[in-house]
Scaffold this active site. Structure first.
Site, PDB file in Angstrom:
ATOM      1  N   GLY A  99       0.819  -1.198   0.000  1.00  0.00           N
ATOM      2  CA  GLY A  99       0.000   0.000   0.000  1.00  0.00           C
ATOM      3  C   GLY A  99       0.855   1.250   0.000  1.00  0.00           C
ATOM      4  O   GLY A  99       2.081   1.204   0.065  1.00  0.00           O
TER       5      GLY A  99
ATOM      6  N   GLY B 171       0.330   5.648   1.187  1.00  0.00           N
ATOM      7  CA  GLY B 171      -0.493   6.765   1.616  1.00  0.00           C
ATOM      8  C   GLY B 171       0.299   8.049   1.597  1.00  0.00           C
ATOM      9  O   GLY B 171       1.351   8.150   0.957  1.00  0.00           O
ATOM     10  N   GLY B 172      -0.212   9.064   2.310  1.00  0.00           N
ATOM     11  CA  GLY B 172       0.461  10.343   2.343  1.00  0.00           C
ATOM     12  C   GLY B 172       1.840  10.263   2.959  1.00  0.00           C
ATOM     13  O   GLY B 172       2.732  11.041   2.636  1.00  0.00           O
ATOM     14  N   PHE B 173       2.038   9.310   3.866  1.00  0.00           N
ATOM     15  CA  PHE B 173       3.339   9.146   4.528  1.00  0.00           C
ATOM     16  C   PHE B 173       4.369   8.566   3.570  1.00  0.00           C
ATOM     17  O   PHE B 173       5.515   8.982   3.540  1.00  0.00           O
ATOM     18  CB  PHE B 173       3.157   8.233   5.746  1.00  0.00           C
ATOM     19  CG  PHE B 173       4.382   8.065   6.601  1.00  0.00           C
ATOM     20  CD1 PHE B 173       4.555   8.844   7.733  1.00  0.00           C
ATOM     21  CD2 PHE B 173       5.351   7.138   6.293  1.00  0.00           C
ATOM     22  CE1 PHE B 173       5.675   8.690   8.532  1.00  0.00           C
ATOM     23  CE2 PHE B 173       6.478   6.976   7.084  1.00  0.00           C
ATOM     24  CZ  PHE B 173       6.633   7.763   8.202  1.00  0.00           C
TER      25      PHE B 173
ATOM     26  N   PRO C 246       5.246   4.659   1.024  1.00  0.00           N
ATOM     27  CA  PRO C 246       4.880   3.268   0.755  1.00  0.00           C
ATOM     28  C   PRO C 246       4.927   2.404   2.017  1.00  0.00           C
ATOM     29  O   PRO C 246       5.652   2.705   2.968  1.00  0.00           O
ATOM     30  CB  PRO C 246       5.938   2.818  -0.257  1.00  0.00           C
ATOM     31  CG  PRO C 246       7.117   3.684   0.030  1.00  0.00           C
ATOM     32  CD  PRO C 246       6.566   5.014   0.464  1.00  0.00           C
ATOM     33  N   VAL C 247       4.166   1.317   1.995  1.00  0.00           N
ATOM     34  CA  VAL C 247       4.146   0.347   3.090  1.00  0.00           C
ATOM     35  C   VAL C 247       4.532  -1.014   2.513  1.00  0.00           C
ATOM     36  O   VAL C 247       3.988  -1.435   1.487  1.00  0.00           O
ATOM     37  CB  VAL C 247       2.760   0.262   3.760  1.00  0.00           C
ATOM     38  CG1 VAL C 247       2.798  -0.721   4.922  1.00  0.00           C
ATOM     39  CG2 VAL C 247       2.318   1.634   4.242  1.00  0.00           C
TER      40      VAL C 247
ATOM     41  N   LYS D 269       6.328   1.009   7.256  1.00  0.00           N
ATOM     42  CA  LYS D 269       5.886   2.256   6.647  1.00  0.00           C
ATOM     43  C   LYS D 269       7.116   3.148   6.472  1.00  0.00           C
ATOM     44  O   LYS D 269       7.752   3.536   7.437  1.00  0.00           O
ATOM     45  CB  LYS D 269       4.837   2.944   7.523  1.00  0.00           C
ATOM     46  CG  LYS D 269       4.270   4.220   6.908  1.00  0.00           C
ATOM     47  CD  LYS D 269       3.360   4.957   7.869  1.00  0.00           C
ATOM     48  CE  LYS D 269       2.061   4.225   8.080  1.00  0.00           C
ATOM     49  NZ  LYS D 269       1.100   5.061   8.846  1.00  0.00           N
TER      50      LYS D 269
ATOM     51  N   ASP E  63      -8.074  11.395  11.064  1.00  0.00           N
ATOM     52  CA  ASP E  63      -7.992  10.843   9.705  1.00  0.00           C
ATOM     53  C   ASP E  63      -8.543   9.419   9.664  1.00  0.00           C
ATOM     54  O   ASP E  63      -7.967   8.530   9.038  1.00  0.00           O
ATOM     55  CB  ASP E  63      -6.547  10.861   9.204  1.00  0.00           C
ATOM     56  CG  ASP E  63      -6.461  10.704   7.679  1.00  0.00           C
ATOM     57  OD1 ASP E  63      -7.477  10.967   7.008  1.00  0.00           O
ATOM     58  OD2 ASP E  63      -5.383  10.343   7.174  1.00  0.00           O
TER      59      ASP E  63
END
Length: 802
Positions: free
Chosen positions: A505, A507-509, A511-512, A526, A616
């Site tokens: 996955g 997100g804003g942070f 890749p995971v 993360k 969030d």
């Protein structure tokens, strides 16, 4: 006169009929002289991987004959036959074997639109199977078991896509050049503006060109393990190879795992992309792209210069060279490159400056010998005053072969020395070499001194703190916590060097990745990306909060990693993904998820020492463990508030569109009731199996908040229930959850229940619930004004105007 058939005879008739029907119904993978493929038919390869048929890229208009993946839901065309001669209607066309044994596409008048173009076929008994590799082949029916038997194959005539097993390059025996050509537009497969293929002058190299003239990017020659200019690591399941014989020169790749679906495509914009299909996200993901950065541009820095993408000024002259036009160079105009600083002292004292991990120069003027040693190559270069540089041709083992350049050196770039072992030795004068060595000594001394001071400082800190497992961090309460620090090398090894195949996955942070520690424990990593919309503040925020929070419905943080610019958080791995896929679950699972999320939020709002507002909460931030227990994750935007602090205003509006409460999105005000609003949206999504921002209804323009509110007012709330839900479930329980969801998304924060009240409502089937009032963000919208490409999952952080 009627005659009764014997049981035996009837059995024979039934068996024959069944065989006949099964043959009619079975997928067909071969065209024969007696069975052409009409416009409304398709061929499906024996393994069900590829399909041949007629398609229209715009779902109307011109029709083409093509091959696409059959085993994925998104039609992805990989080959087109009549790309410059489409037909207007597929109903009257047919793909068949002609009278001369050739493969032809004809219209209703038997006019040939396209053919395989094979002449003088001795056998008229030819067949055309579609292989499970995606290759459409023509051969004699009696002998078509291997590629040597093919009279024609689509793999020899690629369009814009290279599949596993295809050859990119030359068959020198018949002067066949296999190269990619882009589509003209995304919806127009006719010949486009870009080509990608091998050129054989000197050592074979792959060139990306526009209009078959202007070079956009050059691969560099094969160096024994990869092409010299490829500075990125390939996927672990991709096995590339390069073949060079008197008969053939080509590149190909295969996959070690048959379940891996990948392709390399030359886009209509001139970008070469390696794409990987994700069954989890049901989409193609780009694992790398060429050109990848400014240094991929051919001759970016001009002659006798090198491009280093991580340098503030990406172009620099090679040792012994100075800018040809200093004024242009200072203004970042690099096209004229560099020239010799000092006249050559040849045949006087000269030497070589070693450049590590580089893309070798283009083959403009060169000499090659594949049997020489590195020392012999050096001596050969020194013996010729025109020699500018030398290198080995094969870096495997100790390196072998000799490649010498004369004159200008062009299109060099610095690569990551960990991803390339190719070295180039640049010829320099004795004075340039002495100056270079002096600079290296000064830099080395400075680095050594810095390392020594750092070690002394580290030792001082260690003695003072005596904390060897991790570090202390201060939270709002003033208490210290100890968070385990994990080694970067260990994390890289656990994730197979952050392999794309382990990416689960983003997100804003950043890749995971999924990984596994040496003790067998599975982890989720993360990793803060360089272009992250979030940053070090969010990293610290999440580490501080989640390390102190312990609840069965919150994801567990195992540790973190800080190494140079690297920032990573390591969590327990959640094997069942997130709640985005909840529409595949039975009602009892969905209800347990709703209750679990509610309990997790109650812990954050009331029972934890810090009193946390998540800010969030959304489907992708609720993960499911092996037993489908929900766990709230991603605390990068969370805020701790005082015990009596209910509302707070911020200049930084954060959250995700579709889940943000009105007071947060409009006024920047957040509270525990902001989380309640997000929870309400999540409840309605879980029940309906739909996402708020992606929701569309044929009868109105309400979103997923307005639609159930409309149904509620009409007494039809049960119509919100997901059609995929099983036939038997407690309708009253589902209706109660719909009402709770509506109560949570009411417009005014004071009207929304607390999470403690929500838990009571969920636990008690007899308690009377209040009637919901007007909701927030449910007004009808104009579909033309809504960008449905925006995802529910996009976390936004926005600073208000100053």
């Amino acid at each position: 006169m009627e005659t009764a058939c014997s049981p035996y005879f009837c059995c024979i008739l039934m068996t024959t009929a069944l065989l006949f029907v099964s043959r009619l119904c079975a997928p067909v993978d071969t065209i024969t002289s007696s069975s052409p493929m009409n416009g409304n038919q398709t061929l499906i390869s024996d393994g069900g991987t590829f399909e041949l048929g007629f398609f229209s890229p715009r779902n109307s208009g011109p029709v083409y004959l093509g091959i696409w993946f059959h085993n994925i839901p998104t039609r992805t065309v990989v080959w087109v036959a009549n790309r410059d001669s489409p037909v207007n209607d597929s109903s009257s066309v047919a793909l068949k074997i002609g009278n001369d044994g050739d493969l032809v596409l004809v219209d209703g008048t038997e006019r040939i639109i396209w053919s395989s173009g094979i002449a003088n076929i001795t056998s008229k008994d030819t067949v055309v199977p579609l292989l499970d590799s995606g290759n459409l082949v023509l051969g004699d029916q009696g002998s078509i078991s291997s590629s040597d038997d093919y009279l024609w194959q689509s793999f020899d005539h690629p369009t814009n896509t290279l599949l596993a097993g295809m050859k990119l390059g030359w068959d020198l025996r018949v002067s066949l050049d296999r190269y990619l050509t882009s589509w003209k537009r995304e919806d127009d497969p006719s010949l486009g503006d870009f080509t990608y293929g091998f050129e054989l002058e000197g050592l074979p190299q792959k060139f990306l060109r526009k209009y078959n003239s202007k070079v956009i990017q050059r691969s560099g020659p094969w160096e024994g393990t990869r092409f010299s200019g490829l500075g990125m690591s390939s996927l672990s399941t991709i096995r590339p190879s390069f073949v060079q014989t008197p008969d053939e020169v080509y590149y190909t790749y295969n996959v070690s795992n048959k379940s891996t679906i990948t392709r390399t495509v030359l886009s209509h914009t001139g970008s070469l992309q390696r794409c990987l299909w994700s069954d989890q996200n049901l989409e193609w993901s780009v694992t790398y792209s060429i050109p990848n950065d400014a240094c991929d541009e051919y001759g970016k820095c001009g002659p006798n210069a090198i491009c280093t993408i991580n340098s503030p000024r990406i172009c620099s002259c090679l040792t012994g060279y100075i800018p040809k036009s200093p004024l242009d160079w200072s203004a970042l105009g690099w096209s004229e490159g560099c020239v010799k600083k000092n006249p050559s002292s040849c045949p006087g004292k000269e030497g070589f400056r070693k450049l590590k991990g580089v893309k070798v120069p283009d083959m403009l003027q060169f000499w090659i010998n594949t049997s020489m040693s590195l020392k012999e190559c050096r001596d050969k270069c020194l013996s010729n005053c025109s020699c500018s540089a030398y290198s080995v041709t094969d870096i495997e083992g100790r390196g072998s072969g000799c490649l010498i350049w004369y004159g200008d050196l062009i299109d060099m770039r610095q690569l990551n020395e960990f991803s390339s072992n190719q070295n180039v030795f640049i010829r320099v004068t004795a004075s340039d070499l002495a100056n270079s060595n002096r600079k290296r000594w000064i830099v080395g001394a400075a680095v050594s001194a810095s390392i020594f001071l750092a070690l002394i400082l580290a030792l001082f800190v260690w003695v003072k703190s005596r904390k060897v497992r991790g570090r202390h961090v201060d939270v709002h309460s003033g208490d210290d916590i100890e968070l385990p620090m994990l080694n970067f090398v260990a994390i890289a090894k656990a994730t197979d060097n952050f392999s794309y195949l382990n990416k689960i996955g983003e997100g804003g942070f950043g890749p995971v990745y999924r990984g596994q520690l040496p003790n067998g424990k599975e982890i989720a990593v993360k990793r803060l990306s360089e272009n992250s919309r979030q940053g070090s503040d969010e990293f610290k925020n999440e580490a501080l909060f989640i390390a102190r929070l312990q609840h069965r419905n919150l994801v567990k943080l195992l540790g973190c990693c800080i190494d140079g610019e690297e920032r990573m958080l390591i969590y327990e791995y959640m094997p069942n993904g997130n709640v985005t896929a909840a529409n595949s679950l039975v009602w009892r699972r969905r209800f347990d998820i709703i209750v679990g999320v509610a309990r997790g939020l109650l812990y954050l709002h009331r029972d934890s020492r810090l009193r946390i507002i998540h800010r969030d909460l959304k489907a992708s931030n609720v993960l499911l463990d092996s037993e489908m227990n929900p766990k709230i994750s991603d605390f990068g935007m969370a805020r701790a508030v005082g015990g009596d602090q209910m509302l707070e205003k911020t200049m930084r509006v954060v959250g995700t569109y579709g889940y943000m409460s009105p007071e947060n999105a409009i006024d920047g005000i957040f509270s525990t009731k902001s989380d309640v609003f997000s929870f309400g949206v999540l409840v309605l999504e879980i029940i309906s199996g739909r996402k708020n921002r992606a929701f569309r209804h044929p009868d109105h323009n309400f979103n997923l908040l307005g639609h159930p509110w409309k149904l509620w007012l009409e007494g039809k709330a049960f119509e919100l229930i997901d059609e995929k839900m099983e036939d038997s479930f407690a309708v009253s329980e589902v209706m109660r959850c719909i009402q709770i969801g509506l109560l949570c998304v009411q417009r005014h924060p004071e009207d929304r229940p607390s999470m403690a009240s929500v838990i009571l409502m969920l636990d008690s089937q007899s308690a009377m619930l209040p009637q919901p009032k007007q909701l927030g963000f449910f007004d009808e919208r104009n579909h033309e004004d809504v960008d449905y490409s925006l995802s529910n999952e996009m976390t936004i952080t926005q600073i208000e105007g100053r």
